[in-house]
Design a protein around this motif. Structure first.
Motif, PDB file in Angstrom:
ATOM      1  N   LYS A  19       0.838  -1.188   0.000  1.00 52.60           N
ATOM      2  CA  LYS A  19       0.000   0.000   0.000  1.00 52.60           C
ATOM      3  C   LYS A  19       0.881   1.249   0.000  1.00 52.60           C
ATOM      4  O   LYS A  19       1.967   1.259   0.592  1.00 52.60           O
ATOM      5  CB  LYS A  19      -0.878   0.028   1.250  1.00 52.60           C
ATOM      6  N   PHE A  20       0.379   2.291  -0.638  1.00 56.68           N
ATOM      7  CA  PHE A  20       1.059   3.583  -0.573  1.00 56.68           C
ATOM      8  C   PHE A  20       0.946   4.139   0.835  1.00 56.68           C
ATOM      9  O   PHE A  20      -0.024   3.891   1.544  1.00 56.68           O
ATOM     10  CB  PHE A  20       0.438   4.579  -1.557  1.00 56.68           C
ATOM     11  N   GLU A  21       1.959   4.916   1.228  1.00 58.36           N
ATOM     12  CA  GLU A  21       1.992   5.593   2.523  1.00 58.36           C
ATOM     13  C   GLU A  21       2.344   7.057   2.271  1.00 58.36           C
ATOM     14  O   GLU A  21       2.978   7.380   1.264  1.00 58.36           O
ATOM     15  CB  GLU A  21       3.062   4.961   3.422  1.00 58.36           C
ATOM     16  N   SER A  22       1.968   7.922   3.188  1.00 59.29           N
ATOM     17  CA  SER A  22       2.274   9.350   3.013  1.00 59.29           C
ATOM     18  C   SER A  22       3.778   9.587   2.920  1.00 59.29           C
ATOM     19  O   SER A  22       4.228  10.519   2.250  1.00 59.29           O
ATOM     20  CB  SER A  22       1.666  10.177   4.154  1.00 59.29           C
ATOM     21  N   GLY A  23       4.573   8.731   3.540  1.00 56.83           N
ATOM     22  CA  GLY A  23       6.029   8.857   3.498  1.00 56.83           C
ATOM     23  C   GLY A  23       6.645   8.558   2.140  1.00 56.83           C
ATOM     24  O   GLY A  23       7.848   8.753   1.952  1.00 56.83           O
ATOM     25  N   TYR A  60      -5.086   7.917  -2.680  1.00 58.47           N
ATOM     26  CA  TYR A  60      -4.781   6.484  -2.724  1.00 58.47           C
ATOM     27  C   TYR A  60      -5.017   5.832  -1.356  1.00 58.47           C
ATOM     28  O   TYR A  60      -5.640   4.780  -1.258  1.00 58.47           O
ATOM     29  CB  TYR A  60      -3.333   6.239  -3.144  1.00 58.47           C
ATOM     30  N   VAL A  61      -4.491   6.445  -0.313  1.00 62.90           N
ATOM     31  CA  VAL A  61      -4.618   5.887   1.038  1.00 62.90           C
ATOM     32  C   VAL A  61      -6.090   5.793   1.449  1.00 62.90           C
ATOM     33  O   VAL A  61      -6.514   4.802   2.054  1.00 62.90           O
ATOM     34  CB  VAL A  61      -3.779   6.698   2.055  1.00 62.90           C
ATOM     35  N   GLU A  62      -6.880   6.807   1.118  1.00 68.37           N
ATOM     36  CA  GLU A  62      -8.321   6.765   1.409  1.00 68.37           C
ATOM     37  C   GLU A  62      -8.993   5.590   0.706  1.00 68.37           C
ATOM     38  O   GLU A  62      -9.916   4.973   1.233  1.00 68.37           O
ATOM     39  CB  GLU A  62      -8.996   8.076   0.984  1.00 68.37           C
ATOM     40  N   LYS A  65      -9.805   1.844   2.098  1.00 69.43           N
ATOM     41  CA  LYS A  65     -10.967   1.491   2.923  1.00 69.43           C
ATOM     42  C   LYS A  65     -11.935   0.582   2.158  1.00 69.43           C
ATOM     43  O   LYS A  65     -12.736  -0.114   2.759  1.00 69.43           O
ATOM     44  CB  LYS A  65     -11.700   2.760   3.376  1.00 69.43           C
ATOM     45  N   ASN A  66     -11.872   0.629   0.843  1.00 66.91           N
ATOM     46  CA  ASN A  66     -12.738  -0.172  -0.016  1.00 66.91           C
ATOM     47  C   ASN A  66     -12.131  -1.562  -0.205  1.00 66.91           C
ATOM     48  O   ASN A  66     -10.969  -1.693  -0.583  1.00 66.91           O
ATOM     49  CB  ASN A  66     -12.887   0.533  -1.372  1.00 66.91           C
ATOM     50  N   ALA A  67     -12.925  -2.602   0.022  1.00 70.25           N
ATOM     51  CA  ALA A  67     -12.438  -3.982  -0.068  1.00 70.25           C
ATOM     52  C   ALA A  67     -12.005  -4.359  -1.482  1.00 70.25           C
ATOM     53  O   ALA A  67     -11.207  -5.271  -1.665  1.00 70.25           O
ATOM     54  CB  ALA A  67     -13.516  -4.947   0.417  1.00 70.25           C
ATOM     55  N   HIS A  68     -12.502  -3.685  -2.510  1.00 66.70           N
ATOM     56  CA  HIS A  68     -12.130  -4.001  -3.883  1.00 66.70           C
ATOM     57  C   HIS A  68     -11.290  -2.896  -4.510  1.00 66.70           C
ATOM     58  O   HIS A  68     -11.357  -2.644  -5.710  1.00 66.70           O
ATOM     59  CB  HIS A  68     -13.377  -4.280  -4.732  1.00 66.70           C
ATOM     60  N   TYR A  69     -10.486  -2.229  -3.687  1.00 65.95           N
ATOM     61  CA  TYR A  69      -9.542  -1.217  -4.157  1.00 65.95           C
ATOM     62  C   TYR A  69      -8.153  -1.844  -4.090  1.00 65.95           C
ATOM     63  O   TYR A  69      -7.705  -2.262  -3.013  1.00 65.95           O
ATOM     64  CB  TYR A  69      -9.612   0.026  -3.260  1.00 65.95           C
ATOM     65  N   TYR A  70      -7.505  -1.958  -5.242  1.00 66.29           N
ATOM     66  CA  TYR A  70      -6.205  -2.631  -5.305  1.00 66.29           C
ATOM     67  C   TYR A  70      -5.202  -1.725  -6.003  1.00 66.29           C
ATOM     68  O   TYR A  70      -5.230  -1.588  -7.222  1.00 66.29           O
ATOM     69  CB  TYR A  70      -6.333  -3.955  -6.062  1.00 66.29           C
ATOM     70  N   ARG A  71      -4.336  -1.100  -5.227  1.00 68.28           N
ATOM     71  CA  ARG A  71      -3.295  -0.225  -5.766  1.00 68.28           C
ATOM     72  C   ARG A  71      -2.038  -0.421  -4.928  1.00 68.28           C
ATOM     73  O   ARG A  71      -2.066  -0.298  -3.714  1.00 68.28           O
ATOM     74  CB  ARG A  71      -3.725   1.236  -5.757  1.00 68.28           C
ATOM     75  N   TRP A  72      -0.944  -0.719  -5.631  1.00 65.99           N
ATOM     76  CA  TRP A  72       0.312  -1.000  -4.948  1.00 65.99           C
ATOM     77  C   TRP A  72       1.400  -0.002  -5.331  1.00 65.99           C
ATOM     78  O   TRP A  72       1.547   0.342  -6.514  1.00 65.99           O
ATOM     79  CB  TRP A  72       0.820  -2.388  -5.332  1.00 65.99           C
ATOM     80  N   ALA A  73       2.179   0.418  -4.351  1.00 65.44           N
ATOM     81  CA  ALA A  73       3.433   1.123  -4.593  1.00 65.44           C
ATOM     82  C   ALA A  73       4.449   0.050  -4.985  1.00 65.44           C
ATOM     83  O   ALA A  73       4.535  -0.990  -4.334  1.00 65.44           O
ATOM     84  CB  ALA A  73       3.896   1.840  -3.327  1.00 65.44           C
ATOM     85  N   VAL A  74       5.189   0.284  -6.052  1.00 73.07           N
ATOM     86  CA  VAL A  74       6.221  -0.652  -6.488  1.00 73.07           C
ATOM     87  C   VAL A  74       7.534  -0.200  -5.848  1.00 73.07           C
ATOM     88  O   VAL A  74       8.081   0.843  -6.209  1.00 73.07           O
ATOM     89  CB  VAL A  74       6.339  -0.693  -8.028  1.00 73.07           C
ATOM     90  N   ILE A  75       7.997  -0.988  -4.884  1.00 67.48           N
ATOM     91  CA  ILE A  75       9.210  -0.653  -4.133  1.00 67.48           C
ATOM     92  C   ILE A  75      10.356  -1.549  -4.580  1.00 67.48           C
ATOM     93  O   ILE A  75      10.257  -2.778  -4.518  1.00 67.48           O
ATOM     94  CB  ILE A  75       8.986  -0.826  -2.605  1.00 67.48           C
ATOM     95  N   GLU A  76      11.437  -0.930  -5.037  1.00 68.23           N
ATOM     96  CA  GLU A  76      12.631  -1.690  -5.383  1.00 68.23           C
ATOM     97  C   GLU A  76      13.310  -2.098  -4.080  1.00 68.23           C
ATOM     98  O   GLU A  76      13.677  -1.236  -3.263  1.00 68.23           O
ATOM     99  CB  GLU A  76      13.572  -0.831  -6.233  1.00 68.23           C
ATOM    100  N   LYS A  77      13.456  -3.392  -3.844  1.00 65.92           N
ATOM    101  CA  LYS A  77      14.017  -3.877  -2.583  1.00 65.92           C
ATOM    102  C   LYS A  77      15.431  -3.356  -2.347  1.00 65.92           C
ATOM    103  O   LYS A  77      15.774  -2.966  -1.229  1.00 65.92           O
ATOM    104  CB  LYS A  77      14.022  -5.414  -2.548  1.00 65.92           C
ATOM    105  N   GLU A  78      16.249  -3.336  -3.384  1.00 61.37           N
ATOM    106  CA  GLU A  78      17.648  -2.928  -3.237  1.00 61.37           C
ATOM    107  C   GLU A  78      17.798  -1.502  -2.729  1.00 61.37           C
ATOM    108  O   GLU A  78      18.604  -1.220  -1.849  1.00 61.37           O
ATOM    109  CB  GLU A  78      18.378  -3.087  -4.576  1.00 61.37           C
ATOM    110  N   GLY A  84       7.415   3.170  -8.924  1.00 59.82           N
ATOM    111  CA  GLY A  84       6.236   3.196  -9.780  1.00 59.82           C
ATOM    112  C   GLY A  84       5.019   2.712  -9.025  1.00 59.82           C
ATOM    113  O   GLY A  84       5.016   2.644  -7.790  1.00 59.82           O
ATOM    114  N   GLN A  85       4.008   2.361  -9.781  1.00 60.13           N
ATOM    115  CA  GLN A  85       2.793   1.846  -9.175  1.00 60.13           C
ATOM    116  C   GLN A  85       2.138   0.849 -10.108  1.00 60.13           C
ATOM    117  O   GLN A  85       2.411   0.834 -11.312  1.00 60.13           O
ATOM    118  CB  GLN A  85       1.831   2.962  -8.827  1.00 60.13           C
TER     119      GLN A  85
END
Length: 193
Positions: A19-23, A60-62, A65-78, A84-85
């Motif tokens: 999930k996206f975060e404000s940070g 995005y963060v709001e 709350k919806n059970a069928h809302y699917y949005r991911w932050a793409v975080i490079e582990k390294e 991206g998203q």
């Protein structure tokens, strides 16, 4: 019937989809939201300031709350950077399909990250959400996205002609592709051999 699964964290070899975060504001602004090349292909406006990105992330963060809302932050582990998203921006509960969209920052393109994220989200859609079909669309001029679509095993369904009115006054079509759960499972079985 689709399961109400919300957005859960997905880990791949090189990425964490969460999930996206404000940070995430600084890395979102730096890595993709302010890049016209990325945003034009993604079909979204360019976000020029931290305040604009903060507003986007709040939306995005709001949504979580919806059970069928699917949005991911793409975080490079390294690096730990949001590069991206990826999202199911259209979810049809009754007909058990969803449409996927994604963008990856220019500095992180041509490394297979979009394909890696897309395959993981497709699998999540079938295994966790209970989708029957995943669809995706692209502009014919977006060659990098068309390569991702091909690598993920999507089948071309057709083109909506002159769908997008471009800034230069020309029109461009919208190409539709899809993959069924059975097709994805066969592809995964074949790749695991």
């Amino acid at each position: 019937m689709l399961k109400e699964s919300f957005t859960e964290t997905i880990n791949t070899e090189r990425l964490t989809l969460r999930k996206f975060e404000s940070g995430d504001c600084d890395s979102v602004l730096k890595n993709w939201a302010s890049d016209p090349a990325v945003q034009v292909n993604y079909g979204e406006p360019v976000y020029a300031t931290k305040e604009e990105v903060a507003g986007l992330l709040k939306k995005y963060v709001e949504g979580y709350k919806n059970a069928h809302y699917y949005r991911w932050a793409v975080i490079e582990k390294e690096s730990g950077e949001c590069i991206g998203q990826i999202a199911y921006f259209l979810v049809d509960v009754k007909n058990e399909f969803a449409e996927i969209e994604y963008c990856i920052g220019s500095a992180f393109q041509k490394k297979g990250y979009a394909t890696e994220a897309c395959k993981a989200v497709i699998q999540y859609g079938f295994d966790v959400i209970g989708l029957h079909k995943v669809q995706i669309c692209a502009r014919p001029a977006n060659t990098p996205s068309l390569k991702v679509i091909e690598k993920c095993g999507f089948v071309h369904e057709g083109i909506l002609r002159d769908y997008f009115h471009m800034d230069d006054g020309t029109f461009e079509g919208r190409m539709y592709f899809s993959i069924l759960e059975s097709e994805f499972k066969k592809m995964e079985e074949k790749n695991s051999l």
